[in-house]
Structure formats: structure tokens, C-alpha cells
Write an enzyme that holds these catalytic residues in place. Structure first.
Site, PDB file in Angstrom:
ATOM      1  N   ARG A  66       0.842  -1.206   0.000  1.00 51.75           N
ATOM      2  CA  ARG A  66       0.000   0.000   0.000  1.00 51.75           C
ATOM      3  C   ARG A  66       0.872   1.248   0.000  1.00 51.75           C
ATOM      4  NH1 ARG A  66      -2.023   0.437   6.304  1.00 51.75           N
ATOM      5  NH2 ARG A  66      -0.188   1.591   6.958  1.00 51.75           N
ATOM      6  N   ILE A 126       3.068   4.478  -0.399  1.00 57.08           N
ATOM      7  CA  ILE A 126       4.158   4.858  -1.283  1.00 57.08           C
ATOM      8  C   ILE A 126       4.769   3.626  -1.958  1.00 57.08           C
ATOM      9  CG2 ILE A 126       6.479   5.871  -1.296  1.00 57.08           C
ATOM     10  CD1 ILE A 126       5.498   7.779   0.946  1.00 57.08           C
ATOM     11  N   LYS A 156       5.867   8.943  20.134  1.00 58.27           N
ATOM     12  CA  LYS A 156       5.718   9.297  21.555  1.00 58.27           C
ATOM     13  C   LYS A 156       6.827  10.289  21.871  1.00 58.27           C
ATOM     14  CE  LYS A 156       2.768   7.049  24.338  1.00 58.27           C
ATOM     15  NZ  LYS A 156       1.485   7.626  24.476  1.00 58.27           N
ATOM     16  N   TYR A 173      11.770   7.518  15.160  1.00 59.64           N
ATOM     17  CA  TYR A 173      11.601   7.549  13.705  1.00 59.64           C
ATOM     18  C   TYR A 173      12.677   8.414  13.047  1.00 59.64           C
ATOM     19  CZ  TYR A 173       9.111   8.242   9.243  1.00 59.64           C
ATOM     20  OH  TYR A 173       8.762   8.298   7.929  1.00 59.64           O
TER      21      TYR A 173
HETATM   22  N1  LIG Z   1       3.592   9.145   3.936  1.00 56.00           N
HETATM   23  C1  LIG Z   1       4.498  10.111   4.178  1.00 56.00           C
HETATM   24  O1  LIG Z   1       4.159  11.282   4.218  1.00 56.00           O
HETATM   25  C2  LIG Z   1       5.962   9.750   4.375  1.00 56.00           C
HETATM   26  C3  LIG Z   1       6.848  10.776   4.628  1.00 56.00           C
HETATM   27  C4  LIG Z   1       8.183  10.484   4.803  1.00 56.00           C
HETATM   28  C5  LIG Z   1       8.630   9.185   4.721  1.00 56.00           C
HETATM   29  N2  LIG Z   1       7.768   8.187   4.477  1.00 56.00           N
HETATM   30  C6  LIG Z   1       8.308   6.832   4.399  1.00 56.00           C
HETATM   31  O2  LIG Z   1       7.857   6.207   3.217  1.00 56.00           O
HETATM   32  C7  LIG Z   1       7.755   4.821   3.426  1.00 56.00           C
HETATM   33  C8  LIG Z   1       6.360   4.343   3.044  1.00 56.00           C
HETATM   34  O3  LIG Z   1       5.428   5.068   3.793  1.00 56.00           O
HETATM   35  P1  LIG Z   1       3.830   4.966   3.609  1.00 56.00           P
HETATM   36  O4  LIG Z   1       3.285   6.289   3.935  1.00 56.00           O
HETATM   37  O5  LIG Z   1       3.546   4.387   2.304  1.00 56.00           O
HETATM   38  O6  LIG Z   1       3.480   3.973   4.807  1.00 56.00           O
HETATM   39  P2  LIG Z   1       2.412   2.783   4.883  1.00 56.00           P
HETATM   40  O7  LIG Z   1       2.273   2.487   6.318  1.00 56.00           O
HETATM   41  O8  LIG Z   1       1.202   3.127   4.090  1.00 56.00           O
HETATM   42  O9  LIG Z   1       3.154   1.575   4.151  1.00 56.00           O
HETATM   43  C9  LIG Z   1       4.274   0.946   4.712  1.00 56.00           C
HETATM   44  C10 LIG Z   1       4.253  -0.507   4.300  1.00 56.00           C
HETATM   45  O10 LIG Z   1       5.377  -1.149   4.884  1.00 56.00           O
HETATM   46  C11 LIG Z   1       4.959  -2.399   5.359  1.00 56.00           C
HETATM   47  N3  LIG Z   1       5.800  -2.902   6.450  1.00 56.00           N
HETATM   48  C12 LIG Z   1       5.848  -2.452   7.717  1.00 56.00           C
HETATM   49  N4  LIG Z   1       6.653  -3.236   8.454  1.00 56.00           N
HETATM   50  C13 LIG Z   1       7.128  -4.203   7.638  1.00 56.00           C
HETATM   51  C14 LIG Z   1       7.980  -5.332   7.823  1.00 56.00           C
HETATM   52  N5  LIG Z   1       8.512  -5.603   9.021  1.00 56.00           N
HETATM   53  N6  LIG Z   1       8.232  -6.140   6.763  1.00 56.00           N
HETATM   54  C15 LIG Z   1       7.678  -5.876   5.558  1.00 56.00           C
HETATM   55  N7  LIG Z   1       6.860  -4.824   5.323  1.00 56.00           N
HETATM   56  C16 LIG Z   1       6.583  -3.998   6.355  1.00 56.00           C
HETATM   57  C17 LIG Z   1       3.554  -2.175   5.845  1.00 56.00           C
HETATM   58  O11 LIG Z   1       2.845  -3.396   5.957  1.00 56.00           O
HETATM   59  C18 LIG Z   1       3.000  -1.237   4.787  1.00 56.00           C
HETATM   60  O12 LIG Z   1       2.386  -1.939   3.743  1.00 56.00           O
HETATM   61  C19 LIG Z   1       8.106   4.574   4.878  1.00 56.00           C
HETATM   62  O13 LIG Z   1       9.456   4.207   4.985  1.00 56.00           O
HETATM   63  C20 LIG Z   1       7.873   5.926   5.499  1.00 56.00           C
HETATM   64  O14 LIG Z   1       8.643   6.100   6.659  1.00 56.00           O
HETATM   65  C21 LIG Z   1       6.417   8.440   4.310  1.00 56.00           C
END
Ligand SMILES: NC(=O)c1ccc[n+]([C@@H]2O[C@H](COP(=O)([O-])OP(=O)(O)OC[C@H]3O[C@@H](n4cnc5c(N)ncnc54)[C@H](O)[C@@H]3O)[C@@H](O)[C@H]2O)c1
Lengths: 451, 430
Positions: A220, A222, A298, A357
Site C-alpha cells: 500500500r 508509497i 511518543k 523515527y
Molecule cells: N507518507 C508520508 O508522508 C511519508 C513521509 C516520509 C517518509 N515516508 C516513508 O515512506 C515509506 C512508506 O510510507 P507509507 O506512507 O507508504 O506507509 P504505509 O504504512 O502506508 O506503508 C508501509 C508498508 O510497509 C509495510 N511494512 C511495515 N513493516 C514491515 C515489515 N517488518 N516487513 C515488511 N513490510 C513492512 C507495511 O505493511 C506497509 O504496507 C516509509 O518508509 C515511510 O517512513 C512516508
């Protein structure tokens, strides 16, 4: 997820109201669609200093079907057409005095820039000289480009690429990226290229054809967007996510003609299982995107060990362990492999409530920089992409005020989309991006945080 | 008459997929057989990159089947990401359906008639077909064929309120009227299968299945569905004490031993297995986990012949062993479907019993004892549940993976009992 405010601001009555009250006017960004030209209009190239890249740039643009205009004359006379991109070749500037030429060229050209236009400045890296005056002039461009980014309107962006002597061949892929709609939400960035063997004759439509790409966290958000863009660009995507997310993971894999591999990347045997899977099914791997990530927010004083440890395990340790295992697996990581690690704005700027984080995401940057020379040694690259405010299911759940402020405090006055992060990662994954290594590219619309 | 094995090409088991099994009327209450089978095939497609692929044949079935599902498997294929040019047909052999489907696909592959195929099964006890009762059915047929209004009214005058009660499918043998569990209870008593050993087998099934989930063994065998990522019948904390508290539900009198714990519950779910020739798998970079070596069916006369309803596998196995020149001890893993704990125990006891082996199986010596540490080591139906037609696929894919992990040349035995006094057994080898 639609941006209601952007849509409003671009409507008839919205235009009047936002203009009258001086409210932000976020533009509808020009985003890449296969088959579209690199730029929707002509480009203009100017120089300050010696300008050793000008001819190469002109050729590159003409090859891509982009007409190149002559610079706007001092008297304001021009070729008549408004440019979609303004490129300044500032290689060869040796002192602050030569920057006046930059100003002379940029001011009239930028004034005539189209919507979703591009300002791209190319220069020698400040670190590559012993002369304080030269370094000053080169570094000055950094401040210049960031300020232009903040002044530009209508979805236009400004970025700077430092091109060391001998790295000219590395230029094509980043120039194409920054001019195209792929970089829609990449603004105010400074990239330093390195010399590399860049393969010739790349296919612009499917630059990843025949490549096997692993994307973690692909069920899901990104990650799913990365998987889609990679597949669109021709890659076979091995979509990885936790077993519990398997249903949507399978849907993503089926949508893009990839394969689903259910794996908790923090499991002790996860690196070994991934290695075995890639060896058995594909014989090797070309691209690895470490995207899976979690937040467990947190305040530091209230944070328990479980929150700290789980974030470190998923966001940082798993990236280290898997990359190490791939490097150690004989012949598995193809020589020109591309590894892209998803960091975060929080890792650059810090964020209240996100000590765990932010630490993990900053750690990724340290890891990427440390590994870059070894990767270069084998013809590979490793880079970090740090998203800013990206509109996902996660941000949709934020309180209205936080979300509105969070999405507006950047030069483009809007949140990015998952596809913006995906396009940047797919670009770094191209064989032609061999000269982009050890870099941190923010996909943040030039966020005010950590800039 | 003993048949002789024909040497030649053997079908490879490439892998499998199933959805977690759900207790009746829970997570999958709204899902139809076709929904579950389609989702299961799509999970298999995603695992092996079969989008748009035309496989040789898809063979699957359901035990509890709606009349509208006359072409269940083909409909599931059409709703899946496989090529719409993939042919399919339905089979049904009660609880043996899934394994029989795999045997059918494997045989066509071995004969060179197809290069690849998917075998599967699906069953729902939640979305089970309700039939109108027999009297109402006759009235409705009359009504339908009536030509005049008068005839129609006449037909309707025959209606009585009692006729509106639907006929709910029962897990009962049509010829004896006995529930399968009651049949099993008779066998359990005959073979003097105690409560404690049944409960022990049950606890082991739950613990083995939970441990397998915990170490990620099912990561490439199961795809979550409708929010469920593990079998909902699984009780990782199952214990002798907890099971001892349950009252018997099958059999009568003080000797009754079969409870809701040591019998499989009604369950919904589906499974699918990808089979192929070695060449087909190699061309696609897909693994060969194991080969299907041989299979055998048997049936017993449980109505008049004095044999237990679920004892047919006890007859099928020695026939297959003789054909392969193997003994019962020549296996690294045994997968004996746990319809009831007592069924597994009675089957093994029968194989150890000189009299049964001589008089019923016509053998000079008993087949002997099975090393219990090789039995159902990753859990079986008591823990996972048993959506009738889906059990065969669950076992084939799982055993193939176990054999693959154990290394080349390992052998596994599958034994599945089925309603109607039937049994399907098979041998896999890595
Ligand atoms: N959404 C934002 O604004 C944003 C901003 C900065 C960075 N990010 C980074 O982008 C990346 C994706 O973010 P997102 O918003 O799509 O998050 P999301 O929570 O929608 O998707 C993350 C996915 O990673 C998977 N995941 C988590 N733990 C896992 C594990 N142990 N093994 C395998 N898969 C695992 C989850 O099941 C999920 O499908 C992350 O690294 C996040 O930190 C997102």
C-alpha cells in the site's frame, strides 16, 4: 485523495478570492505521463563563467525534441516563445564577480517561465577547488537556487546539479529527470554527480526493461506507487510486505504483472529468505527499494523500549541486514545494481514525538553515504530519498489543521503524491543514473522544514 | 490384481496457495465458494507471476455446492487473473476432492497432455446451498408447468406451511442417516481409541500449526483473505486440561470420547496447488518442490460390510506401497488428514494390527508402526479446520514444501478419508 484547497484555488471564484486575500495558490503540477515530450515547450540555456556543458546540454535537449531558444537579450527582445525550462551552465565560475552574469541571464528568462517550469543550474562542486573565491562563487549558487525555488509560482521548481570534472557523462539522466514531470514535487534540491560508466542508448519509455526490482512495503501507500511506476517503466517487481498484508500485496502484484513475496523484513532469517527467493526465481536482482517503514510516535520521555526497538528494526536494521546479505550473496546483486533507501524529512529536520523515527531515518542517510564508495566500486549506486509531506491514508487520518499546515509549508504549497516519491526512486534506479550515488534527494516541494 | 508402476515423467509440485480457513459463519460468512476459489487462484497467480498465463487446466471442486455453481471452477478462472483461455472442470469426491483434483492434473501432466495445471478446492458451510423441501419443490414444478390460471391456483392450493421449511445440508451419510462423527465414534469404540490419546493428538496439531505460523513457514503457502491472516480455529494455547473440559458430542454412553475439540469443526476456505512438468517450471524460473509419485483410491462397504466409514485409506495405502515396492516406514513425513483425532489413531492402529492386516488387507505381516514424530508435523485439520474440498490442496502444497526443505530424495505420504466410505492417498517425493 484530492487536494480540495488546490482545486478550489484553481477554480474561477477561488482564483478571485485567493488573489484578493493573498492566500496560497497551489498549482496543479505537471506530472509525467508515458509518451509525453520531456518539456511542454522550449528551453533556454545561458552561461556564467566558462560554461563547458552548454554544447552537451543543447545536444541532449535537441535529441529529446526540445527546441532551444537563444537567451533573452538585455533589451528584452526574445524568440517570442516563453520557455518551459531555464538552464544555467555556471561551470567555470571562478569568483563572485562572475555571478552577475548568472543574474543577467536568469532574471529576464525566469520572468518569462511557463507554469510548471523548470530552473536548473549546473556548476562545479565547491569542494573541488582550493580557491576560496571559487568555492564561494560555487556555493553561492546553492543559496541562489533555493531562493529562486521560493520565488517561483505556478508549480515551477528550481534545482542545482554539481558536475565535477570528468562526470559530464553522468549528466543526461539527472537533467532529463529534473526537466520532466517525474520531478514534479522535487524542488530546491542540490545534487552532486560523480564520474561513472554510463550505459549508452537508453530507452526513455521503459528505462527499467528487463530489470528485477525488489520493493519492500509494497502492499500500500508509497510502496504500492513505487511498484506501479517501476512496472510501468518495464521492471519485473518483486513486491514484498508482511504476510498479514498479503491480500493487498497480491492485488498490487497482479495489477502490475509482478510477484508477491510475503516476508517480515525484520525476521531473523528474512535476508537469507530474500536471497534464496531471488536466486531461485530470478537468478539475481538489479534494483532494491527499501521502502517499508513504520512510526510509533511518543515524546522521548514517554517512549517505551518496544516503540523504540520496533521502529529501529523495521526502518534501519532491516535495510542494513538485507543490503549486507545481498552484497555478500555471490553474484546475486548485479554489478550495476541500484539500491534506494526511503528516508524522511523527519530524519533531516527532526520532528516532535518522533525521536525513534527521526533517528532511524537519519541513520539511513549515514548508511547510504558510507556505502556509496563501495557501491561505486562495483558499478552500482546507493541513494536515499526523503519524502516530505506525502498525501497517503496515513496523512488522511491526521487532524484537519495539522494536515492543512503540514501540506502547505513548502514552496509548492501542497502535499506531494506517492507517485512523486515513486518517480524519483524509479529515476535513481535507471541504468543511466550511474553517476548519482550517495545522494539524498528530498521529495518535499522544497519544504521549509530542515531546509 | 496388483498394478505395476509405469516409469516416465512425473508431475512437479511448484507451490500452492490457500486462504486462511475460517470457522463457519465467521470471517467468510458472506463469501461464496466462487469468491474464495477466485481469491485463492489470484493469490497463486501473484505468488508465481501467472498473470495472463494460460495454464493447461484448472481442476477444482466443492462438496457443498449451489446448483448455480455448475461450472464453479471455470467461473473462478474467468474471474481470476489467469488467461481466460484456460480450460477448467469441476470434480467432487467428498473430502478427497482436493487431492483427487491434484492427482487428475498430475496424471495429465505425466501423460504429456498438459504442461501445467492448477488443482484446487473450496468449501463453505456458511454460504451453503439451502434447498426447498421436497414437497415444496414438487408444488413449484407443478406451478411452473401449469398452463392456465386455474391450474396454477390448483397447484398453489396444495401448499402447506410446513413445506416452507428449507432443507439444510447435513454432514450425514445418506445411506445410514448417521453423522460422520457418529460413524467415526463407532470406529473409535471398535479400535478402543481413548479420549486421552485423541486429545494429545489434538493439542499437538494446534501447537504444531501455531509453531509453523510463528516461524513463517506459511508465508509462501497462505494469503490473507477478508481480514483473516491465520486459521481462525487455531488455538495456540490448546492444552490437555482445556480439552478435558469438553463434553463428548459423538457416540453415546460412558465410552463416548469424541468432543468438539478432537473433531474438526465446520470451516470455510479454499486452496490451490500449481503443478507442472519440470520443463515448464524451469522455463519460468519456478521451483520444483516435489513430484507426485503415485496415488490410489479405495472404498469400503460401511453400510453392510462391517467396515468403518472413514477406514478406506487403510486399504488404499498398502496397494500403493506394494506397487511402489515401499514399506510404511519408508517415509520422512506422514500427512494423515485429521477428520477426527480418532480416525487418525484408528487408521494407524489398524496398520499395526496383525489381524486387520491379514484378514482385511490380505497381508502376511502388519504394515507396522509409524514414527509419530513424523506425523502431521506442521499441524493438520484439527487445528487448521477442514473446508472439505480445500484440505487436499492444503496438504499437497504444504508437504511438498516440507520435502523440499528437507532436501532431495525425501518422501511423504498423504492419506485422506472421505464421505461415502472412500479414501484417497498419494506419495510425494522431493
Ligand atoms: N507518507 C508520508 O508522508 C511519508 C513521509 C516520509 C517518509 N515516508 C516513508 O515512506 C515509506 C512508506 O510510507 P507509507 O506512507 O507508504 O506507509 P504505509 O504504512 O502506508 O506503508 C508501509 C508498508 O510497509 C509495510 N511494512 C511495515 N513493516 C514491515 C515489515 N517488518 N516487513 C515488511 N513490510 C513492512 C507495511 O505493511 C506497509 O504496507 C516509509 O518508509 C515511510 O517512513 C512516508
Amino acid at each position: 485523495m484530492s487536494d480540495w484547497y488546490r482545486d478550489f484555488a484553481n477554480s474561477g471564484v477561488g482564483t478571485t478570492i485567493t488573489r484578493q486575500f493573498g492566500l496560497p495558490r497551489p498549482a496543479v503540477l505537471r506530472r509525467y505521463e508515458p509518451g509525453e515530450p520531456l518539456l511542454p515547450g522550449p528551453a533556454v540555456i545561458g552561461t556564467a563563467g566558462g560554461g563547458r556543458l552548454r554544447d552537451a546540454l543543447t545536444r541532449l535537449l535537441r535529441d529529446a525534441g526540445v527546441p532551444v531558444l537563444s537567451p533573452v537579450a538585455a533589451d528584452g527582445s526574445d524568440d517570442g516563445e516563453r520557455p518551459a525550462a531555464v538552464l544555467l551552465d555556471a561551470t567555470g565560475v571562478t569568483g563572485p564577480g562572475q555571478l552577475a552574469a548568472a543574474h543577467d541571464f536568469l532574471a529576464p528568462a525566469v520572468k518569462r517561465l511557463r507554469a510548471s517550469g523548470r530552473v536548473l543550474i549546473l556548476a562545479d562542486p565547491p569542494s573541488a577547488t582550493d580557491s576560496p573565491a571559487t568555492a564561494a562563487a560555487r556555493q553561492a549558487l546553492d543559496g541562489l537556487v533555493r531562493s529562486i525555488g521560493k520565488e517561483l509560482l505556478n508549480g515551477s521548481t528550481a534545482n542545482l546539479v554539481y558536475v565535477p570534472d570528468g562526470a559530464e557523462a553522468s549528466l543526461a539522466s539527472p537533467v532529463r529527470f529534473f526537466l520532466s514531470g517525474r520531478s514534479a514535487y522535487v524542488d530546491g534540491q542540490v545534487l552532486t554527480l560523480s564520474a561513472a560508466d554510463v550505459p549508452a542508448g537508453e530507452d526513455d519509455e521503459t528505462p527499467l526493461a528487463g530489470r528485477v526490482a525488489v520493493v519492500t512495503g509494497a502492499a500500500r501507500g508509497i510502496g504500492a506507487a513505487i511498484a506501479r511506476v517501476m512496472a510501468r517503466d518495464g521492471a519485473h517487481v518483486v513486491a514484498v510486505d508482511v504476510p498479514a498484508a498479503g491480500e493487498s500485496l497480491a492485488a498490487v502484484a497482479n495489477e502490475i504483472g509482478g510477484t508477491a513475496f510475503q516476508l517480515d523484513i525484520t525476521a531473523a532469517d528474512a535476508p537469507a529468505r530474500l536471497v534464496a527467493h531471488l536466486r531461485e526465481r530470478h537468478g539475481g536482482v538489479d534494483v532494491v527499494v527499501h521502502n517499508a517503514g513504520i512510526t510509533r510516535d511518543k515524546l522521548l520521555v514517554n517512549m517505551d523500549a518496544a516503540r523504540w526497538n520496533s521502529v529501529m528494526a523495521v526502518n534501519l536494521q532491516a535495510q542494513l541486514d538485507i543490503t549486507e546479505a545481498l552484497l555478500a550473496a555471490d553474484g546475486l546483486l548485479r554489478p550495476d545494481a541500484r539500491v534506494v533507501c526511503v528516508s524522511s524529512q523527519s530524519g533531516i529536520a527532526g520532528n516532535r514525538g518522533q525521536t525513534n523515527y527521526a533517528a532511524s531515518k537519519a541513520g539511513i542517510i549515514g548508511m547510504v553515504r558510507a556505502w556509496a564508495p563501495a557501491f561505486a566500486g562495483r558499478g552500482a549506486t546507493i541513494n536515499a530519498v526523503a519524502p516530505g509531506f506525502i498525501v497517503t491514508e496515513m496523512t488522511a487520518r491526521m487532524p484537519f489543521g495539522t494536515r492543512e499546515v503540514g501540506s502547505r509549508i513548502n514552496s509548492l504549497q501542497q502535499g506531494g503524491l506517492p507517485v512523486d516519491v515513486a518517480e524519483t526512486i524509479a529515476w535513481l534506479s535507471q541504468p543511466g543514473s550511474a553517476g548519482v550515488n550517495g545522494q539524498v534527494v528530498r521529495v518535499c516541494g522544497q519544504s521549509m522544514l530542515g531546509a | 490384481m496388483a498394478t505395476t508402476p509405469t516409469p516416465g515423467r512425473r508431475a512437479a509440485i511448484v507451490g500452492g496457495n490457500r486462504i486462511p480457513f475460517a470457522r463457519s459463519n465467521s470471517a467468510y460468512a458472506q463469501a461464496s465458494n466462487q469468491d474464495m476459489l477466485t481469491a485463492t487462484i489470484d493469490g497463486l497467480v501473484a505468488r508465481f507471476g501467472l498473470q495472463g498465463e494460460q495454464v493447461g487446466e484448472v481442476v477444482a471442486g466443492a462438496v457443498l455446492k449451489h446448483a448455480r455453481d455448475f461450472n464453479l471452477t471455470r467461473e473462478a478462472v474467468l474471474g481470476s487473473r489467469l488467461s481466460a483461455a484456460t480450460p477448467a472442470y469441476d470434480v467432487q469426491q467428498a473430502c478427497g476432492t482436493g487431492l483427487e483434483a491434484a492427482v487428475l492434473v498430475a496424471n495429465k501432466i505425466a501423460l504429456g497432455q498438459i504442461e501445467s495445471g492448477i488443482a484446487g478446492g473450496t468449501d463453505t458451510t456458511s454460504d451453503a446451498p439451502l434447498a426447498v423441501n421436497e414437497d415444496l419443490r414438487r408444488v413449484l414444478i407443478q406451478l411452473n408447468s401449469a398452463k392456465t390460471l386455474g391450474d396454477r391456483l390448483k397447484a398453489l392450493r396444495g401448499l402447506r406451511p410446513g413445506q416452507l421449511a428449507p432443507e439444510i445440508p447435513r454432514n450425514a451419510e445418506p445411506r445410514t442417516g448417521l453423522a460422520m462423527g457418529d460413524h467415526a465414534a463407532i470406529t473409535a469404540e471398535e479400535w478402543e481409541i481413548g479420549r486421552e490419546e485423541q486429545d494429545e493428538l489434538t493439542v499437538r496439531s494446534h501447537h504444531n500449526l501455531a509453531a509453523a505460523y510463528d516461524r513463517g513457514f506459511f508465508d509462501d503457502l497462505v494469503t490473507p483473505y477478508l481480514g483473516l491472516s491465520r486459521d481462525s480455529n487455531l488455538r495456540p494455547d490448546s492444552s490437555m486440561e482445556k480439552l478435558a473440559k469438553l463434553r463428548p458430542v459423538f457416540g453415546t454412553g460412558p465410552g463416548a470420547t469424541m468432543t468438539a475439540g478432537n473433531s474438526t469443526p465446520l470451516t470455510d476456505g479454499a486452496s490451490a496447488v500449481l503443478l507442472a512438468s519440470d520443463e515448464w517450471a524451469a522455463e519460468r524460473g519456478l521451483p520444483v518442490l516435489a513430484h507426485l509419485v503415485d496415488a490410489q483410491t479405495a472404498a469400503v462397504d460401511y453400510v453392510h460390510g462391517g467396515e468403518g466409514l472413514l477406514m478406506a485409506p487403510a486399504y488404499a495405502v498398502p496397494v500403493m506401497l506394494a506397487r511402489q515396492g515401499l514399506t510404511l516406514q519408508d517415509f520422512d513425513f506422514y500427512e494423515i488428514h485429521e477428520a477426527f483425532a480418532s480416525t487418525v489413531l484408528a487408521t494407524m492402529k489398524a496398520w499395526e494390527d496383525p489381524r486387520f492386516c491379514k484378514e482385511r488387507l490380505g497381508l502376511d505381516a502388519p504394515l507396522g508402526r509409524i514414527d509419530r514424530s513424523k506425523l502431521n508435523v506442521n499441524g493438520s485439520s484439527l487445528a487448521a479446520g477442514h473446508p472439505f474440498a480445500a484440505t487436499g490442496g492444503r496438504i499437497v502444497a504444504m508437504l511438498a514444501k516440507m520435502l523440499h526443505e528437507a532436501g532431495p530424495g525425501k518422501r511423504g505420504l498423504i492419506s485422506i478419508c472421505a464421505a461415502g466410505g472412500q479414501g484417497v492417498v498419494a506419495i510425494l517425493e522431493s
